[in-house]
Motif scaffolding. Sequence first.
Motif, PDB file in Angstrom:
ATOM      1  N   GLU B  40       2.442  33.085 -49.841  1.00 39.76           N
ATOM      2  CA  GLU B  40       1.083  33.499 -49.534  1.00 39.76           C
ATOM      3  C   GLU B  40       0.968  35.013 -49.689  1.00 39.76           C
ATOM      4  O   GLU B  40       1.930  35.676 -50.084  1.00 39.76           O
ATOM      5  N   SER B  41      -0.190  35.586 -49.345  1.00 43.92           N
ATOM      6  CA  SER B  41      -0.314  37.025 -49.506  1.00 43.92           C
ATOM      7  C   SER B  41       0.666  37.721 -48.565  1.00 43.92           C
ATOM      8  O   SER B  41       0.895  37.263 -47.447  1.00 43.92           O
ATOM      9  N   HIS B 208       0.537  29.721 -55.546  1.00 45.09           N
ATOM     10  CA  HIS B 208       0.462  29.497 -54.105  1.00 45.09           C
ATOM     11  C   HIS B 208       0.331  28.013 -53.746  1.00 45.09           C
ATOM     12  O   HIS B 208       0.498  27.639 -52.602  1.00 45.09           O
ATOM     13  N   LEU B 210       1.592  24.301 -53.862  1.00 40.95           N
ATOM     14  CA  LEU B 210       2.800  23.531 -54.139  1.00 40.95           C
ATOM     15  C   LEU B 210       2.539  22.261 -54.949  1.00 40.95           C
ATOM     16  O   LEU B 210       3.396  21.815 -55.705  1.00 40.95           O
ATOM     17  N   LEU B 238      10.593  20.227 -52.820  1.00 45.14           N
ATOM     18  CA  LEU B 238       9.277  19.679 -52.491  1.00 45.14           C
ATOM     19  C   LEU B 238       9.346  18.266 -51.911  1.00 45.14           C
ATOM     20  O   LEU B 238       8.478  17.854 -51.153  1.00 45.14           O
ATOM     21  N   ALA B 239      10.379  17.531 -52.264  1.00 43.90           N
ATOM     22  CA  ALA B 239      10.478  16.168 -51.738  1.00 43.90           C
ATOM     23  C   ALA B 239      11.178  16.171 -50.378  1.00 43.90           C
ATOM     24  O   ALA B 239      10.889  15.337 -49.524  1.00 43.90           O
ATOM     25  N   TYR B 245       8.622  26.441 -42.976  1.00 51.33           N
ATOM     26  CA  TYR B 245       7.493  27.074 -43.667  1.00 51.33           C
ATOM     27  C   TYR B 245       7.123  26.323 -44.955  1.00 51.33           C
ATOM     28  O   TYR B 245       5.950  26.178 -45.282  1.00 51.33           O
ATOM     29  N   ALA B 248       5.076  23.512 -43.913  1.00 55.90           N
ATOM     30  CA  ALA B 248       3.714  23.938 -43.564  1.00 55.90           C
ATOM     31  C   ALA B 248       2.882  24.172 -44.832  1.00 55.90           C
ATOM     32  O   ALA B 248       1.721  23.771 -44.901  1.00 55.90           O
ATOM     33  N   LEU B 249       3.505  24.792 -45.839  1.00 55.33           N
ATOM     34  CA  LEU B 249       2.791  25.033 -47.105  1.00 55.33           C
ATOM     35  C   LEU B 249       2.400  23.723 -47.774  1.00 55.33           C
ATOM     36  O   LEU B 249       1.295  23.578 -48.284  1.00 55.33           O
ATOM     37  N   LEU B 250       3.315  22.761 -47.752  1.00 54.47           N
ATOM     38  CA  LEU B 250       3.022  21.455 -48.338  1.00 54.47           C
ATOM     39  C   LEU B 250       1.870  20.778 -47.612  1.00 54.47           C
ATOM     40  O   LEU B 250       0.952  20.233 -48.233  1.00 54.47           O
ATOM     41  N   ALA B 252      -0.459  22.146 -46.074  1.00 55.79           N
ATOM     42  CA  ALA B 252      -1.711  22.891 -46.221  1.00 55.79           C
ATOM     43  C   ALA B 252      -2.205  22.919 -47.655  1.00 55.79           C
ATOM     44  O   ALA B 252      -3.235  23.524 -47.932  1.00 55.79           O
ATOM     45  N   GLY B 260      -3.639  19.522 -45.220  1.00 55.67           N
ATOM     46  CA  GLY B 260      -4.257  20.316 -44.157  1.00 55.67           C
ATOM     47  C   GLY B 260      -3.742  19.917 -42.802  1.00 55.67           C
ATOM     48  O   GLY B 260      -3.803  18.757 -42.429  1.00 55.67           O
ATOM     49  N   ALA B 261      -3.231  20.900 -42.064  1.00 56.31           N
ATOM     50  CA  ALA B 261      -2.736  20.629 -40.719  1.00 56.31           C
ATOM     51  C   ALA B 261      -3.920  20.445 -39.793  1.00 56.31           C
ATOM     52  O   ALA B 261      -4.797  21.276 -39.728  1.00 56.31           O
TER      53      ALA B 261
END
Lengths: 302, 262
Positions: B40-41, B208, B210, B238-239, B245, B248-250, B252, B260-261
């Motif tokens: 992320e940024s 950004h 995934l 990814l699997a 983190y 969390a990215l996956l 989101a 989305g969480a």
Amino acid sequence: MTSLLAVDGLAVRYGHQLALRDFSLDLDPALGSVAVVGESGSGKTSLARALLGLVRPAEGTIAFQGKDIAGLRGGAAREWRRRVQPVFQDGQEALDPRRTVESALREALRVGGLTGARVPARIEELLASVELDPRLATRRPHELSGGQRQRVAIARALAVGPELLVLDEPTSALDVTVQARIIALLERIKETQGVQLMLITHSIALADRLTERTVVLFNGREVESGTTTEVLRSPRHPYTARLIASTPTLWGALPAPGTQPSASAATSGCAYQTRCPRADDDCAVVPLLTGLHGAACHHPLR
Amino acid sequence: MSGDPVLDVTELSVAYGDRTVSTIPALTVAPGEVVAIVGESGSGKSTALMAILGLLGGTAARVEGSVRVLGTEVVGASEKALRPLRGSRMALVMQSPQASLNPTMRLGRLLRRALKRHGVPAAEAEARIADATRAVGLDEALLQRFPHQVSGGQAQRFAIALAVCLGAELIAADEPTSALDATVQLDVLALVRRLAEERGAAWLVVAHDLALVSMIADHVLVMRDGEVVESGPARTVLADPRHEYTRALLAASPTLPTGGAR
């Protein structure tokens, strides 16, 4: 029933360019939240700008409780501005850089008619409703993160007690984990505060999460509308189907080469015909959109 | 195709004053491979990309460690030493290519000028242009247009065609599709993959999302607050993400309807 906001035959023109044409939509809290989905050049931002009175319609009307917003003055205009509130893409540009969070909310409350002793408690309430740490109240926009600024922008919109929030790409400038939290916040606001959303977005996923009705725009025209479930789960217009199929998914397949469609929309007849796998001679005539789950297509998918 | 990596990074760190903003312990990209840096940024992903391309020279950034592009050390190298690499061996594709293209020149002239500057004879230039535009699926008639007269997707194809026609072996791309419309995005991603497979281009892509990365990348590095928190083959990361983190990215991912969480 008179809708809160009724759009009828709206066209928006910039110079010779028609950005949006013949668009009609009833927006009312009783009808649920609406997503307007489209890509660049679809006319979706022109629609948002027209709804907020930021651009004058070339044709058609936008009526607030039955009265054309172009003619609203004084108390009636204030009432419209109070009940239909915007939230833009980037809180940085939407907030006054000199005002602290508290001062921005105080000003919004004053516009909404609240002054005096109850103001501090109401500010606390607003910060809680957008889940913003009260200690941030003394900060200015540049001292906040993008997600925090968007929360302030939402709190400010809520301060005047709106019934409809017009959100133009409210999460697309944010980091992905922050986006997820803002989406969850908007969901809660819908449920707990009875505020409906008019969501302008390019994101199918966002429309799916936040709205009950979806309208799909292509090249300035409405090409499909219906309940969000119908439109996104059982699309009828080939463009809607392509939009949904274009959303990246984990381990999703990439399109085969040599299928790059023509970039420009057709200038007469159905604008999508130059890219449409189902196009034929019928498509020289502009298709009409009818029905509760309608698609402006001569050869819909279902 | 040799198996030697096109890019070999070890112990790279970028600091401003005493603040380290980006570190990459190890990263290699082989010919035909697509490696993605995700974050992320503020994660340091774009800074790392700039350091790898040797674009932080003359700035306040302090770059340490080693970055070897086709055997040439980039860290500490002079502009003059980097010149033979630029364009012809490593190229950068940006988020919005239209902003970086000279607006007063037609696309065809931009290509011809770039080839001339890299010492390609005129006759060969035309052959290379024809080949590159075909490879990226760009209509040659569009070369008569100015940058503002083409769509975002066409401009991005053009930027990639520029890299292809100069013969770049390492193509770095910073969010190459995030400014594009959804219906165009997948076509450009497919192009990235195809150039890797058919022409052996080595890609280093900063992104950004995934879900998008899963569609093109062989290898993934996940960055947060200047550090790599997880790296490995895309399938594994990814699997079966190890780091909280990454999970969390996956969750989101903005493109996944169920994401989305809550």
